[in-house]
Design a protein around this motif. Structure first.
Motif, PDB file in Angstrom:
ATOM      1  N   LEU A 123       0.652  -1.382  -0.117  1.00  0.00           N
ATOM      2  CA  LEU A 123      -0.172   0.055  -0.080  1.00  0.00           C
ATOM      3  C   LEU A 123       0.942   1.225  -0.101  1.00  0.00           C
ATOM      4  CD1 LEU A 123      -3.155  -0.880   2.430  1.00  0.00           C
ATOM      5  CD2 LEU A 123      -3.324  -0.256   0.130  1.00  0.00           C
ATOM      6  N   SER A 124       1.877   1.402   0.766  1.00  0.00           N
ATOM      7  CA  SER A 124       2.698   2.362   0.904  1.00  0.00           C
ATOM      8  C   SER A 124       3.404   2.549  -0.590  1.00  0.00           C
ATOM      9  CB  SER A 124       4.015   2.139   1.909  1.00  0.00           C
ATOM     10  OG  SER A 124       4.864   3.193   1.756  1.00  0.00           O
ATOM     11  N   ARG A 125       3.896   1.296  -1.285  1.00  0.00           N
ATOM     12  CA  ARG A 125       4.273   1.500  -2.606  1.00  0.00           C
ATOM     13  C   ARG A 125       3.458   2.165  -3.469  1.00  0.00           C
ATOM     14  NH1 ARG A 125       7.908  -3.769  -3.770  1.00  0.00           N
ATOM     15  NH2 ARG A 125       9.722  -3.417  -2.392  1.00  0.00           N
ATOM     16  N   LEU A 126       2.201   1.665  -3.398  1.00  0.00           N
ATOM     17  CA  LEU A 126       1.236   2.427  -4.195  1.00  0.00           C
ATOM     18  C   LEU A 126       1.239   3.895  -4.109  1.00  0.00           C
ATOM     19  CD1 LEU A 126      -1.225   1.825  -6.237  1.00  0.00           C
ATOM     20  CD2 LEU A 126      -2.839   1.287  -4.420  1.00  0.00           C
ATOM     21  N   GLU A 127       0.949   4.359  -2.984  1.00  0.00           N
ATOM     22  CA  GLU A 127       1.006   5.718  -2.791  1.00  0.00           C
ATOM     23  C   GLU A 127       2.177   6.374  -3.097  1.00  0.00           C
ATOM     24  OE1 GLU A 127       0.669   6.190   1.488  1.00  0.00           O
ATOM     25  OE2 GLU A 127      -1.378   5.140   1.950  1.00  0.00           O
ATOM     26  N   VAL A 128       3.480   5.928  -3.038  1.00  0.00           N
ATOM     27  CA  VAL A 128       4.383   6.511  -3.416  1.00  0.00           C
ATOM     28  C   VAL A 128       4.480   6.546  -4.919  1.00  0.00           C
ATOM     29  CG1 VAL A 128       7.113   6.343  -3.648  1.00  0.00           C
ATOM     30  CG2 VAL A 128       5.777   6.088  -1.414  1.00  0.00           C
ATOM     31  N   MET A 129       4.253   5.618  -5.857  1.00  0.00           N
ATOM     32  CA  MET A 129       4.135   5.209  -7.029  1.00  0.00           C
ATOM     33  C   MET A 129       3.125   6.344  -7.963  1.00  0.00           C
ATOM     34  SD  MET A 129       6.993   3.492  -7.301  1.00  0.00           S
ATOM     35  CE  MET A 129       6.846   3.906  -9.315  1.00  0.00           C
ATOM     36  N   THR A 130       2.093   6.409  -6.939  1.00  0.00           N
ATOM     37  CA  THR A 130       0.752   7.098  -7.478  1.00  0.00           C
ATOM     38  C   THR A 130       1.490   8.499  -7.576  1.00  0.00           C
ATOM     39  OG1 THR A 130      -0.829   5.700  -6.694  1.00  0.00           O
ATOM     40  CG2 THR A 130      -1.508   7.807  -6.984  1.00  0.00           C
ATOM     41  N   LYS A 131       2.009   8.997  -6.394  1.00  0.00           N
ATOM     42  CA  LYS A 131       2.809  10.432  -6.844  1.00  0.00           C
ATOM     43  C   LYS A 131       3.642  10.503  -7.719  1.00  0.00           C
ATOM     44  CE  LYS A 131       1.980  11.096  -1.814  1.00  0.00           C
ATOM     45  NZ  LYS A 131       2.595  11.147  -0.418  1.00  0.00           N
ATOM     46  N   VAL A 132       4.420   9.487  -8.125  1.00  0.00           N
ATOM     47  CA  VAL A 132       5.374   9.570  -9.304  1.00  0.00           C
ATOM     48  C   VAL A 132       4.571   9.889 -10.546  1.00  0.00           C
ATOM     49  CG1 VAL A 132       6.874   8.029 -10.746  1.00  0.00           C
ATOM     50  CG2 VAL A 132       7.079   8.219  -8.117  1.00  0.00           C
ATOM     51  N   HIS A 133       3.412   8.855 -10.626  1.00  0.00           N
ATOM     52  CA  HIS A 133       2.606   9.126 -11.789  1.00  0.00           C
ATOM     53  C   HIS A 133       2.100  10.649 -12.113  1.00  0.00           C
ATOM     54  CE1 HIS A 133       2.769   5.109 -13.591  1.00  0.00           C
ATOM     55  NE2 HIS A 133       3.127   4.741 -12.264  1.00  0.00           N
ATOM     56  N   GLU A 134       1.692  11.231 -10.935  1.00  0.00           N
ATOM     57  CA  GLU A 134       1.009  12.663 -10.735  1.00  0.00           C
ATOM     58  C   GLU A 134       2.108  13.552 -11.044  1.00  0.00           C
ATOM     59  OE1 GLU A 134      -0.844  12.466  -7.060  1.00  0.00           O
ATOM     60  OE2 GLU A 134      -2.586  11.271  -7.778  1.00  0.00           O
ATOM     61  N   LYS A 135       3.255  13.225 -11.235  1.00  0.00           N
ATOM     62  CA  LYS A 135       4.536  14.045 -11.207  1.00  0.00           C
ATOM     63  C   LYS A 135       4.780  14.868  -9.970  1.00  0.00           C
ATOM     64  CE  LYS A 135       4.834  13.431 -15.768  1.00  0.00           C
ATOM     65  NZ  LYS A 135       5.676  12.424 -16.240  1.00  0.00           N
ATOM     66  N   ARG A 136       4.508  14.366  -8.817  1.00  0.00           N
ATOM     67  CA  ARG A 136       4.547  15.057  -7.467  1.00  0.00           C
ATOM     68  C   ARG A 136       6.123  14.379  -6.964  1.00  0.00           C
ATOM     69  NH1 ARG A 136      -1.050  14.856  -4.457  1.00  0.00           N
ATOM     70  NH2 ARG A 136       0.109  13.254  -3.479  1.00  0.00           N
ATOM     71  N   LEU A 137       6.408  13.249  -7.387  1.00  0.00           N
ATOM     72  CA  LEU A 137       7.688  12.915  -6.894  1.00  0.00           C
ATOM     73  C   LEU A 137       8.537  12.389  -8.257  1.00  0.00           C
ATOM     74  CD1 LEU A 137       7.110  10.163  -3.965  1.00  0.00           C
ATOM     75  CD2 LEU A 137       8.358  12.397  -3.761  1.00  0.00           C
ATOM     76  N   THR A 138       9.920  12.330  -8.274  1.00  0.00           N
ATOM     77  CA  THR A 138      10.540  11.822  -9.331  1.00  0.00           C
ATOM     78  C   THR A 138      10.802  10.298  -8.764  1.00  0.00           C
ATOM     79  OG1 THR A 138      12.672  12.371  -8.245  1.00  0.00           O
ATOM     80  CG2 THR A 138      11.680  14.162  -9.766  1.00  0.00           C
ATOM     81  N   ILE A 139      11.397   9.813  -9.868  1.00  0.00           N
ATOM     82  CA  ILE A 139      11.599   8.267  -9.824  1.00  0.00           C
ATOM     83  C   ILE A 139      12.766   8.222  -8.526  1.00  0.00           C
ATOM     84  CG2 ILE A 139      12.972   6.378 -10.890  1.00  0.00           C
ATOM     85  CD1 ILE A 139      10.114   6.145 -11.649  1.00  0.00           C
TER      86      ILE A 139
END
Length: 97
Positions: A12-28
């Protein structure tokens, strides 16, 4: 109608982080640091999330037997053997010699 997905807290934590990556709020790179993964593995997760959705982040090992599992019946054989050995070793103390 979509089915249910069972996820661990880590997934679930990974999903939250990866969702932020897809929303361009976080970089890889930021996501990989946060998750404790290499950037390459984080890219793989990102790709699986795009292709499969949240189900892509669920471990593929769930429900499969361990590679280190002992053969079926070995536990019963070990218990039977130990019972026989215990009986044999206890015999001299049962006899009145």
């Amino acid at each position: 109608m979509e089915g249910r997905i069972s996820m661990s807290h880590k997934e679930l934590s990974r999903l939250e982080v990866m969702t932020k990556v897809h929303e361009k709020r976080l970089t890889i790179l930021q996501a990989s640091e946060y998750l404790g993964l290499s950037p390459r593995q984080t890219k793989r997760l990102s790709k699986r999330l795009k292709e499969e959705g949240p189900a892509g982040l669920v471990s593929k090992k769930v429900g499969k037997p361990s590679n280190h599992r002992l053969p079926i019946g070995l536990k019963e054989l070990a218990l039977a053997s130990s019972k026989i050995i215990t009986t044999i070793l206890a015999l001299p103390w049962r006899m009145n010699i």
